[in-house]
Design a protein around this motif. Structure first.
Motif, PDB file in Angstrom:
ATOM      1  N   ASN A 179       0.820  -1.209   0.000  1.00 45.48           N
ATOM      2  CA  ASN A 179       0.000   0.000   0.000  1.00 45.48           C
ATOM      3  C   ASN A 179       0.854   1.259   0.000  1.00 45.48           C
ATOM      4  OD1 ASN A 179      -3.212  -0.277   0.499  1.00 45.48           O
ATOM      5  ND2 ASN A 179      -2.147  -2.068   1.233  1.00 45.48           N
ATOM      6  N   THR A 180       1.982   1.227   0.688  1.00 46.06           N
ATOM      7  CA  THR A 180       2.881   2.380   0.660  1.00 46.06           C
ATOM      8  C   THR A 180       3.448   2.578  -0.742  1.00 46.06           C
ATOM      9  OG1 THR A 180       3.488   2.002   2.968  1.00 46.06           O
ATOM     10  CG2 THR A 180       4.941   3.414   1.687  1.00 46.06           C
ATOM     11  N   TYR A 181       3.859   1.486  -1.358  1.00 53.27           N
ATOM     12  CA  TYR A 181       4.379   1.559  -2.722  1.00 53.27           C
ATOM     13  C   TYR A 181       3.296   2.051  -3.691  1.00 53.27           C
ATOM     14  CZ  TYR A 181       5.975  -0.071  -7.286  1.00 53.27           C
ATOM     15  OH  TYR A 181       6.315  -0.144  -8.611  1.00 53.27           O
ATOM     16  N   ALA A 182       2.080   1.532  -3.542  1.00 49.27           N
ATOM     17  CA  ALA A 182       0.983   1.955  -4.413  1.00 49.27           C
ATOM     18  C   ALA A 182       0.665   3.429  -4.230  1.00 49.27           C
ATOM     19  CB  ALA A 182      -0.260   1.107  -4.138  1.00 49.27           C
ATOM     20  N   GLY A 186      13.041  23.835  -7.343  1.00 49.47           N
ATOM     21  CA  GLY A 186      14.305  23.755  -6.621  1.00 49.47           C
ATOM     22  C   GLY A 186      14.315  22.821  -5.435  1.00 49.47           C
ATOM     23  N   MET A 187      13.274  22.018  -5.263  1.00 44.54           N
ATOM     24  CA  MET A 187      13.242  21.064  -4.145  1.00 44.54           C
ATOM     25  C   MET A 187      14.240  19.943  -4.399  1.00 44.54           C
ATOM     26  SD  MET A 187       9.293  20.485  -2.953  1.00 44.54           S
ATOM     27  CE  MET A 187       8.388  21.764  -2.078  1.00 44.54           C
ATOM     28  N   ARG A 188      14.897  19.530  -3.318  1.00 48.90           N
ATOM     29  CA  ARG A 188      15.795  18.385  -3.411  1.00 48.90           C
ATOM     30  C   ARG A 188      15.002  17.084  -3.277  1.00 48.90           C
ATOM     31  NH1 ARG A 188      21.037  20.363   0.199  1.00 48.90           N
ATOM     32  NH2 ARG A 188      21.506  22.236  -1.055  1.00 48.90           N
ATOM     33  N   ALA A 189      15.703  15.964  -3.485  1.00 49.84           N
ATOM     34  CA  ALA A 189      15.020  14.670  -3.517  1.00 49.84           C
ATOM     35  C   ALA A 189      14.282  14.386  -2.215  1.00 49.84           C
ATOM     36  CB  ALA A 189      16.026  13.562  -3.815  1.00 49.84           C
ATOM     37  N   HIS A 190      14.941  14.636  -1.068  1.00 53.87           N
ATOM     38  CA  HIS A 190      14.287  14.341   0.206  1.00 53.87           C
ATOM     39  C   HIS A 190      13.125  15.287   0.473  1.00 53.87           C
ATOM     40  CE1 HIS A 190      17.101  17.548   1.438  1.00 53.87           C
ATOM     41  NE2 HIS A 190      16.264  17.768   2.434  1.00 53.87           N
ATOM     42  N   GLN A 191      13.209  16.517  -0.048  1.00 56.50           N
ATOM     43  CA  GLN A 191      12.102  17.451   0.125  1.00 56.50           C
ATOM     44  C   GLN A 191      10.897  17.030  -0.713  1.00 56.50           C
ATOM     45  OE1 GLN A 191      14.371  21.007  -0.980  1.00 56.50           O
ATOM     46  NE2 GLN A 191      14.131  21.791   1.108  1.00 56.50           N
ATOM     47  N   VAL A 192      11.158  16.568  -1.935  1.00 57.22           N
ATOM     48  CA  VAL A 192      10.072  16.062  -2.774  1.00 57.22           C
ATOM     49  C   VAL A 192       9.409  14.866  -2.104  1.00 57.22           C
ATOM     50  CG1 VAL A 192       9.508  15.012  -4.998  1.00 57.22           C
ATOM     51  CG2 VAL A 192      11.168  16.890  -4.892  1.00 57.22           C
ATOM     52  N   LEU A 193      10.229  13.985  -1.506  1.00 56.58           N
ATOM     53  CA  LEU A 193       9.700  12.788  -0.860  1.00 56.58           C
ATOM     54  C   LEU A 193       8.796  13.139   0.319  1.00 56.58           C
ATOM     55  CD1 LEU A 193       9.553   9.757  -0.272  1.00 56.58           C
ATOM     56  CD2 LEU A 193      11.744   9.962   0.935  1.00 56.58           C
ATOM     57  N   PHE A 194       9.299  13.980   1.236  1.00 56.83           N
ATOM     58  CA  PHE A 194       8.574  14.214   2.488  1.00 56.83           C
ATOM     59  C   PHE A 194       7.554  15.343   2.407  1.00 56.83           C
ATOM     60  CE2 PHE A 194      12.495  12.131   4.033  1.00 56.83           C
ATOM     61  CZ  PHE A 194      11.911  11.072   4.696  1.00 56.83           C
ATOM     62  N   VAL A 236       6.022  16.411  -0.675  1.00 58.45           N
ATOM     63  CA  VAL A 236       5.094  16.280  -1.802  1.00 58.45           C
ATOM     64  C   VAL A 236       4.534  14.858  -1.892  1.00 58.45           C
ATOM     65  CG1 VAL A 236       4.829  16.460  -4.302  1.00 58.45           C
ATOM     66  CG2 VAL A 236       6.277  18.091  -3.083  1.00 58.45           C
ATOM     67  N   GLU A 237       5.415  13.876  -2.084  1.00 57.27           N
ATOM     68  CA  GLU A 237       4.953  12.512  -2.312  1.00 57.27           C
ATOM     69  C   GLU A 237       4.282  11.901  -1.082  1.00 57.27           C
ATOM     70  OE1 GLU A 237       7.718  10.196  -5.261  1.00 57.27           O
ATOM     71  OE2 GLU A 237       8.988  11.392  -3.945  1.00 57.27           O
ATOM     72  N   LEU A 238       4.929  12.022   0.066  1.00 56.02           N
ATOM     73  CA  LEU A 238       4.391  11.391   1.275  1.00 56.02           C
ATOM     74  C   LEU A 238       3.021  11.931   1.668  1.00 56.02           C
ATOM     75  CD1 LEU A 238       4.710   9.421   3.578  1.00 56.02           C
ATOM     76  CD2 LEU A 238       6.070  11.121   4.806  1.00 56.02           C
ATOM     77  N   PRO A 239       2.808  13.263   1.699  1.00 56.38           N
ATOM     78  CA  PRO A 239       1.458  13.742   2.035  1.00 56.38           C
ATOM     79  C   PRO A 239       0.378  13.256   1.073  1.00 56.38           C
ATOM     80  CG  PRO A 239       3.055  15.528   2.216  1.00 56.38           C
ATOM     81  CD  PRO A 239       3.771  14.376   1.584  1.00 56.38           C
ATOM     82  N   LEU A 240       0.707  13.180  -0.227  1.00 60.51           N
ATOM     83  CA  LEU A 240      -0.280  12.727  -1.204  1.00 60.51           C
ATOM     84  C   LEU A 240      -0.535  11.221  -1.108  1.00 60.51           C
ATOM     85  CD1 LEU A 240       0.845  14.823  -4.321  1.00 60.51           C
ATOM     86  CD2 LEU A 240      -1.171  15.189  -2.887  1.00 60.51           C
TER      87      LEU A 240
END
Length: 235
Positions: A108-111, A128-136, A138-142
């Motif tokens: 479910n996390t992967y999905a 200008g977001m770095r990889a960890h910023q995009v992860l935590f 943008v991606e994680l909240p969505l």
């Protein structure tokens, strides 16, 4: 049948049945302890793995297939195997419950991570977001709604299976099932099964309500699908 359910009602409502070390209250506390701790350990293992493969796209095939393999393992067989290797302890129970919970959390996390719109991630990187910023940020909240669904499914599966603790002489609500079978006490067996089912249903409803309360208001801020409503030009 009427007599059976009448005796079950007496068994569930008896004050003596709720008190003491063998009472329902104590067995319920043990059952919740096993279930919550096993789910927490599974989350510590499964969440980082699901986030990593969902963010990078690497190792997805191996991780998902390993998770599916863990789901296919026979729980009682795994308990017996670890019991023979480690002796009388709670380790066999926790190993089996964690192995049961990890697949739902990983998948479910992967999905949830892969469901994030690539354009949204590209826009974040363009700002200008770095990889960890995009992860935590943008991606994680969505991805959180699907992640919480995985945690909920894992917890309910663990609650329903934690009765195996009694198989290796520990507590929990499974004690009534195994003791009842040994004593040929059908009322006790049925009572243990009903209690486990009630705990699973109550937890599922509570987590489902919490999930709706957290995410449904945000989904109503803007209609799903299609462009935002066009602004009217002033006359």
């Amino acid at each position: 049948m009427y007599e059976l359910f009448k005796n079950l009602g007496v068994w569930l409502t008896s004050g003596e049945q709720w008190s003491g070390a063998d009472g329902i209250a104590h067995r319920l506390a043990e059952h919740l302890q096993y279930s919550l701790l096993a789910t927490l350990i599974a989350a510590v293992i499964g969440l980082p793995l699901g986030l990593l493969i969902g963010h990078t796209g690497r190792g997805a095939f191996v991780a998902i297939n390993l998770a599916s393999f863990g789901r296919a393992l026979p729980t009682v067989g795994l308990v017996v195997l670890v019991f023979l290797a480690s002796g009388l302890s709670m380790w066999p129970v926790y190993v089996a419950l964690v192995a049961l919970a990890v697949p739902a959390i990983v998948t479910n996390t992967y999905a949830g991570m892969t469901a994030v719109d690539p354009d949204v991630k590209d826009a974040a990187r363009g700002q200008g977001m770095r990889a960890h910023q995009v992860l935590f940020q943008v991606e994680l909240p969505l991805a959180l709604p699907l992640i919480m669904t995985g945690l909920r499914l894992a917890l309910i599966q663990v609650v329903a299976t934690a009765t195996i603790a009694a198989y290796v002489s520990f507590g929990g609500l499974g004690r009534y099932v195994f003791d009842g079978l040994a004593q040929r006490d059908l009322v006790q067996v049925l009572g243990g099964a009903v209690l486990v089912a009630l705990v699973a249903v109550v937890l599922d409803l509570a987590l489902s309500g919490l999930q709706r309360a957290l995410f449904l208001p945000h989904s109503r801020l803007r209609p799903s699908g299609g462009p935002p409503p066009a602004r009217r030009n002033p006359a």
